[in-house]
Write a protein that holds these residues in place. Structure first.
Motif, short mmCIF file in Angstrom:
data_model
loop_
_atom_site.label_atom_id
_atom_site.label_comp_id
_atom_site.label_asym_id
_atom_site.label_seq_id
_atom_site.Cartn_x
_atom_site.Cartn_y
_atom_site.Cartn_z
N ARG A 1 17.43 24.46 72.29
CA ARG A 1 18.78 24.81 72.64
C ARG A 1 19.78 23.79 72.25
O ARG A 1 19.60 23.14 71.29
CB ARG A 1 18.89 25.03 74.10
CG ARG A 1 18.30 23.91 74.86
CD ARG A 1 19.08 23.27 75.75
NE ARG A 1 19.20 23.76 77.02
CZ ARG A 1 19.67 22.98 77.96
NH1 ARG A 1 19.98 21.78 77.69
NH2 ARG A 1 19.81 23.45 79.13
N THR B 1 16.21 41.23 67.73
CA THR B 1 17.38 40.64 68.37
C THR B 1 18.62 41.49 68.16
O THR B 1 19.70 41.15 68.66
CB THR B 1 17.65 39.22 67.82
OG1 THR B 1 17.88 39.28 66.41
CG2 THR B 1 16.47 38.31 68.09
N CYS C 1 15.52 30.97 77.64
CA CYS C 1 15.64 30.79 76.20
C CYS C 1 14.42 31.39 75.51
O CYS C 1 13.38 31.60 76.12
CB CYS C 1 15.79 29.32 75.84
SG CYS C 1 14.31 28.34 76.09
N SER D 1 12.59 31.44 71.26
CA SER D 1 12.71 31.01 69.87
C SER D 1 11.64 31.72 69.05
O SER D 1 10.67 32.26 69.60
CB SER D 1 12.56 29.49 69.74
OG SER D 1 11.23 29.10 70.04
N MET E 1 27.53 31.00 71.20
CA MET E 1 27.57 32.45 71.22
C MET E 1 28.99 32.86 71.59
O MET E 1 29.66 32.19 72.37
CB MET E 1 26.60 33.01 72.26
CG MET E 1 25.15 32.72 71.99
SD MET E 1 24.11 33.33 73.36
CE MET E 1 22.49 32.79 72.82
N PHE F 1 24.21 39.23 70.42
CA PHE F 1 24.62 37.84 70.47
C PHE F 1 25.46 37.53 69.24
O PHE F 1 24.94 37.41 68.13
CB PHE F 1 23.39 36.92 70.49
CG PHE F 1 22.56 37.02 71.73
CD1 PHE F 1 23.06 36.56 72.94
CD2 PHE F 1 21.29 37.57 71.69
CE1 PHE F 1 22.28 36.63 74.10
CE2 PHE F 1 20.51 37.64 72.84
CZ PHE F 1 21.01 37.18 74.05
N TYR G 1 17.50 30.82 70.79
CA TYR G 1 18.51 31.49 71.60
C TYR G 1 18.49 30.85 72.98
O TYR G 1 17.53 31.03 73.73
CB TYR G 1 18.23 32.99 71.70
CG TYR G 1 18.49 33.76 70.44
CD1 TYR G 1 19.61 34.60 70.33
CD2 TYR G 1 17.63 33.68 69.35
CE1 TYR G 1 19.85 35.32 69.17
CE2 TYR G 1 17.87 34.39 68.18
CZ TYR G 1 18.98 35.20 68.10
OH TYR G 1 19.22 35.91 66.95
N ILE H 1 23.11 29.37 69.92
CA ILE H 1 22.08 29.78 68.97
C ILE H 1 21.86 28.61 68.02
O ILE H 1 22.83 28.03 67.50
CB ILE H 1 22.48 31.04 68.19
CG1 ILE H 1 22.56 32.24 69.13
CG2 ILE H 1 21.46 31.33 67.08
CD1 ILE H 1 22.98 33.53 68.45
#
Length: 428
Positions: free
Chosen positions: A18, A101, A230, A232, A268, A278, A413, A420
């Protein structure tokens, strides 16, 4: 068949990244299907690692539920689904699902008369924790289906329908059950669609459904917050034969944010008219270090998203025109031959790999993602000759940073920090 091989696995969870520096905690996992010896043994082999993510070749375009304009050579392109294995129900049944996503509603193919089936079709009646979502409930409202409920007394089930840009659609009834990523990563009462019918079901290949990782209230991250904040993934580069999973795997991680230093982040951006995605605030694209002469408003007008469900990238027609002209000038100068039959396609046998144009994305908060030459072109056979075509198409709607531009990098995310991030190439 190779699909049987993926049947299998899964395990663990390490996760994300992050803002400042990020990475997610690793958590051990065992098999999902205790009754399936093959699945159990494979899951044990992978125990302690990130959830493997496979690339599956199919015929589809972007599944982004926002309409984009589809033109040109990409219509018949064989493209990729990126899939992982999860467990659903009690006892958990293995489901091979696409990571997307670009949408928020998860769904799987379920048991019903005349439905699309395969050996892993989810059997609601065999799960001790499975229940229908009723009309009039908050979850039915969140799923956007409650207004379509008929008479809650005579027709209590909450219907769902998701339509995608490629023309396919999934619809049926909303259920709730336990979604399992690992023994310690479970989302009880997870709401998902049981696909009772679909349009263009073949567009989904041999996968069992779709995992909605978008920004909407039905998404995996929103339903699991604050337990998980989160996720990934790293999408593998290597191609494979059609209908088979690549030998090289990527990974998917879900969890809590921890520290890491090699990931760059951008914020974001919320948009009132579309809360399912997003968005990021892209302001410029540069090619080989030189920015294209475009106004930032060309991207902000409709917005920009990262979409794992779209292989190509989609940008406004004006932006594509400027980008393709810059790419053309560079390639012709470096020895490429322009294809007469296909626009934005080139024979690049005389171009060294190091001379391929590199792209960087620039954002309003000062962040810059250097994507290199990955995702700039896609290989295509034209008249029995291998040529390379620009991996972009025009859109009149939301701009998309597609999966080709994301391959080999860790994409993060971070919902808690609303960021992001993208790490360097070579993550998988």
């Amino acid at each position: 068949m190779a699909r049987r091989i993926i049947f299998l696995l899964f395990l663990i969870a390490c996760v994300v990244d992050r803002s400042v520096n990020v990475h997610c905690e690793k958590q051990l996992v065992s098999s999902f299907d205790k009754h399936d010896n093959a699945s159990s043994s494979l899951a044990e082999l992978f125990s302690g690692k990130r959830i493997p993510l496979f690339r599956y070749i199919t015929n589809k375009t972007s599944r982004l539920s926002t309409k984009a304009v589809q033109v040109g050579w990409d219509r018949g392109l064989q493209t990729s689904l990126y899939v992982i294995s999860v467990g659903l129900g009690t006892p958990a049944k293995t489901q091979i699902v696409e990571i997307d996503t670009g949408s928020s509603t998860s769904w799987v193919f379920c048991e019903c008369d005349g439905c699309h089936t395969n050996p892993r079709t989810f059997l609601q009646s065999r799960s001790t924790t499975c229940a229908k979502v009723s009309c009039g409930t908050s979850m039915c409202l969140l799923g956007g289906s409650d207004p379509h409920c008929q008479d809650s007394e005579n027709y209590p089930d909450c219907p769902f329908r998701v339509s995608y840009q490629d023309g396919s659609a999934s619809y049926g009834i909303l259920y709730q059950d336990t979604l399992t990523f690992s023994d310690v990563q479970k989302i009880p009462g997870f709401s998902f669609g049981c696909n009772m019918d679909s349009f263009g079901a073949n567009e989904f290949g041999n996968v069992d459904g779709l995992l909605g990782m978008g920004a909407g209230a039905m998404s995996v991250l929103k339903q699991s917050s604050p337990t998980f904040d989160c996720f990934s993934y790293c999408l593998p580069l290597q191609k494979s034969e059609r209908g088979f999973f690549s030998k090289t795997t990527g990974y998917f991680s879900l969890g809590k944010v921890a520290t890491r230093t090699d990931v760059r982040y951008t914020k974001m951006v919320a948009r009132k008219k579309n809360t399912e995605l997003f968005f990021v605030d892209l302001t410029a694209i540069s090619v080989d270090g030189e920015r294209l002469g475009l106004s930032p408003s060309i991207f902000s007008r409709k917005g920009v998203v990262f979409d794992s469900g779209s292989e190509l990238s989609y940008i406004p027609d004006r932006a594509l025109s400027v980008l393709s002209q810059r790419i053309r000038e560079l390639l012709l100068r470096r020895g490429a031959a322009e294809e007469e039959s296909e626009r934005n396609c080139y024979d690049m046998r005389s171009v060294d790999e190091g001379d391929m144009p590199a792209i960087s994305l620039h954002f309003d908060d000062g962040a810059r993602f250097d994507l290199g030459s990955h995702g700039v072109f896609v290989e295509r056979s034209v008249q029995e000759q291998d040529v390379w075509c620009l991996a972009f198409a025009p859109t009149e709607s939301v701009s998309i940073i597609g999966s080709l531009m994301q391959t080999s990098k860790e994409v993060v995310y971070d919902l808690k920090r609303q960021l992001i991030g993208i790490g360097p190439s070579g993550a998988c």
